[in-house]
Design a protein around this motif. Sequence first.
Motif, PDB file in Angstrom:
ATOM      1  N   UNK A  93       0.845  -1.197   0.000  1.00  0.00           N
ATOM      2  CA  UNK A  93       0.000   0.000   0.000  1.00  0.00           C
ATOM      3  C   UNK A  93       0.878   1.245   0.000  1.00  0.00           C
ATOM      4  N   UNK A  94       0.490   2.249  -0.772  1.00  0.00           N
ATOM      5  CA  UNK A  94       1.184   3.537  -0.706  1.00  0.00           C
ATOM      6  C   UNK A  94       0.599   4.365   0.433  1.00  0.00           C
ATOM      7  N   UNK A  95      -0.679   4.158   0.728  1.00  0.00           N
ATOM      8  CA  UNK A  95      -1.343   4.851   1.838  1.00  0.00           C
ATOM      9  C   UNK A  95      -2.638   4.114   2.131  1.00  0.00           C
ATOM     10  N   UNK A  96      -3.219   4.424   3.288  1.00  0.00           N
ATOM     11  CA  UNK A  96      -4.525   3.861   3.629  1.00  0.00           C
ATOM     12  C   UNK A  96      -4.422   2.672   4.564  1.00  0.00           C
ATOM     13  N   UNK A  97      -5.574   2.109   4.881  1.00  0.00           N
ATOM     14  CA  UNK A  97      -5.645   1.024   5.852  1.00  0.00           C
ATOM     15  C   UNK A  97      -6.475  -0.138   5.308  1.00  0.00           C
ATOM     16  N   UNK A  98      -6.066  -1.350   5.696  1.00  0.00           N
ATOM     17  CA  UNK A  98      -6.842  -2.545   5.362  1.00  0.00           C
ATOM     18  C   UNK A  98      -7.059  -3.333   6.652  1.00  0.00           C
ATOM     19  N   UNK A  99      -8.303  -3.476   7.021  1.00  0.00           N
ATOM     20  CA  UNK A  99      -8.641  -4.224   8.235  1.00  0.00           C
ATOM     21  C   UNK A  99      -9.314  -5.520   7.841  1.00  0.00           C
ATOM     22  N   UNK A 100      -8.893  -6.617   8.475  1.00  0.00           N
ATOM     23  CA  UNK A 100      -9.529  -7.910   8.231  1.00  0.00           C
ATOM     24  C   UNK A 100      -9.900  -8.505   9.578  1.00  0.00           C
ATOM     25  N   UNK A 101     -11.181  -8.712   9.789  1.00  0.00           N
ATOM     26  CA  UNK A 101     -11.655  -9.286  11.047  1.00  0.00           C
ATOM     27  C   UNK A 101     -11.105  -8.500  12.252  1.00  0.00           C
ATOM     28  N   UNK A 102     -11.082  -7.199  12.107  1.00  0.00           N
ATOM     29  CA  UNK A 102     -10.634  -6.329  13.196  1.00  0.00           C
ATOM     30  C   UNK A 102      -9.121  -6.202  13.330  1.00  0.00           C
ATOM     31  N   UNK A 103      -8.381  -6.843  12.402  1.00  0.00           N
ATOM     32  CA  UNK A 103      -6.911  -6.766  12.506  1.00  0.00           C
ATOM     33  C   UNK A 103      -6.343  -5.864  11.403  1.00  0.00           C
ATOM     34  N   UNK A 104      -5.347  -5.035  11.775  1.00  0.00           N
ATOM     35  CA  UNK A 104      -4.809  -4.075  10.809  1.00  0.00           C
ATOM     36  C   UNK A 104      -3.765  -4.706   9.880  1.00  0.00           C
ATOM     37  N   UNK A 105      -4.222  -5.289   8.768  1.00  0.00           N
ATOM     38  CA  UNK A 105      -3.296  -5.962   7.845  1.00  0.00           C
ATOM     39  C   UNK A 105      -2.201  -5.016   7.355  1.00  0.00           C
ATOM     40  N   UNK A 106      -2.546  -3.727   7.235  1.00  0.00           N
ATOM     41  CA  UNK A 106      -1.590  -2.770   6.667  1.00  0.00           C
ATOM     42  C   UNK A 106      -0.352  -2.594   7.540  1.00  0.00           C
ATOM     43  N   UNK A 107      -0.440  -2.965   8.826  1.00  0.00           N
ATOM     44  CA  UNK A 107       0.772  -2.785   9.622  1.00  0.00           C
ATOM     45  C   UNK A 107       1.221  -4.064  10.331  1.00  0.00           C
ATOM     46  N   UNK A 108       0.691  -5.214   9.895  1.00  0.00           N
ATOM     47  CA  UNK A 108       1.154  -6.472  10.486  1.00  0.00           C
ATOM     48  C   UNK A 108       2.411  -6.951   9.762  1.00  0.00           C
ATOM     49  N   UNK A 109       3.417  -7.412  10.511  1.00  0.00           N
ATOM     50  CA  UNK A 109       4.571  -8.019   9.835  1.00  0.00           C
ATOM     51  C   UNK A 109       4.159  -9.358   9.219  1.00  0.00           C
TER      52      UNK A 109
END
Length: 322
Positions: free
Chosen positions: A61-77
């Motif tokens: 992602x260049x910007x923004x957020x992606x949440x899956x089942x309440x978890x922040x995929x955009x910042x998970x290792x």
Amino acid sequence: MQELVEMREVMVHFPLQRGETVRAVDGANLTLAPGEAVGLVGESGCGKSTLARALLRLVPLSAGEVWFDGKPLHRLPERELRPLRRQMQIVFQDPMASLNPRLRIGHILTEPLEVHGLARGKQAWQQAGRLLERVGLSPEYLNRYPHEFSGGQRQRICIARAIATQPRLLVADEPTSALDLSIRAQIHALLRDLQRELNMAILFVTHDLHAVRQVCSRVLVMYLGKMVESAPADRLFTAPAHPYTHALLDAVLEPKPSLARRPRNLPAGDVPTALRVPAGCRFHTRCPYAQERCRVEEPELRAAGEGHQVACHYPLSTETEP
Ligand SMILES: Nc1ncnc2c1ncn2[C@@H]1O[C@H](COP(=O)(O)OP(=O)(O)OP(=O)(O)O)[C@@H](O)[C@H]1O
Ligand code: SF4
Ligand SMILES: [Mg+2]
């Protein structure tokens, strides 16, 4: 109820060597409820596949957020993403390219079971047989190789592999556009059945608006990297509010005499690309209803009736005030 997927203001930009930037996804929002089947439509190059990949974190992602089942995929290792990957699967357009030609079907189907620790050995093999049955194929095919099947059968195998881990989300990116017309409806029916039986959300990317009607309860319309309309499928087909949606439907459906402001055919030439996104409303260079305001002010997605949202200053539906 918590959404299964929530994408907020997602951007995926690809910098090119000559200093230009492809704004493939450019501030897109998307939600999927658990078990919901949503269609994603729009012209070629509008960013559907890139958005789908961004959702599964297959592209950065260049910007923004992606949440899956309440978890922040955009910042998970990646390490923390791995267990979630089991719950998010994808089926691509070309089933032959997605299946390893050197592996028997049994190995193709037992691999995800073993990787995710769901079954091993004989038990995994039996489970693979049941998966084949579930997608309408004989368990005897486990010993065969991908080249021994037709295109439609191969796509069934890809679907079997995708549902092996009992995902909560299936992304299907043009899963039938490489198949014969006669086969497509069967695969669409299979997807719809699986979605209902497994209570699995589906993001169904397609050019085929008839297929959307078969599979999906809601439709998102994308134009140059952004959503321009979101509506329940029935409503989108009978009362589209965005001029672009209307033009897309015009191409495939009978004219609707009840809609007084039916768009003329859109201009064929000078179609903007993700390299040159127009200012203001990004559709204004092709819109038959564009006015001065449209050239300078970008419209936000706004409510246009129950479950219906549209990004247009002058929507065709009468339910929103311009
Ligand atoms: N890796 C990349 N590098 C540069 N540009 C890219 C890359 N991937 C996609 N694009 C560009 O991003 C834009 C969106 O592409 P994308 O494949 O997401 O569109 P699409 O809606 O899926 O189109 P189609 O219906 O043809 O599959 C296009 O202009 C494409 O050329
Ligand atoms: S905002 Fe203006 S240019 Fe954009 S779709 Fe609506 S009427 Fe057309
Ligand atoms: Mg695509």
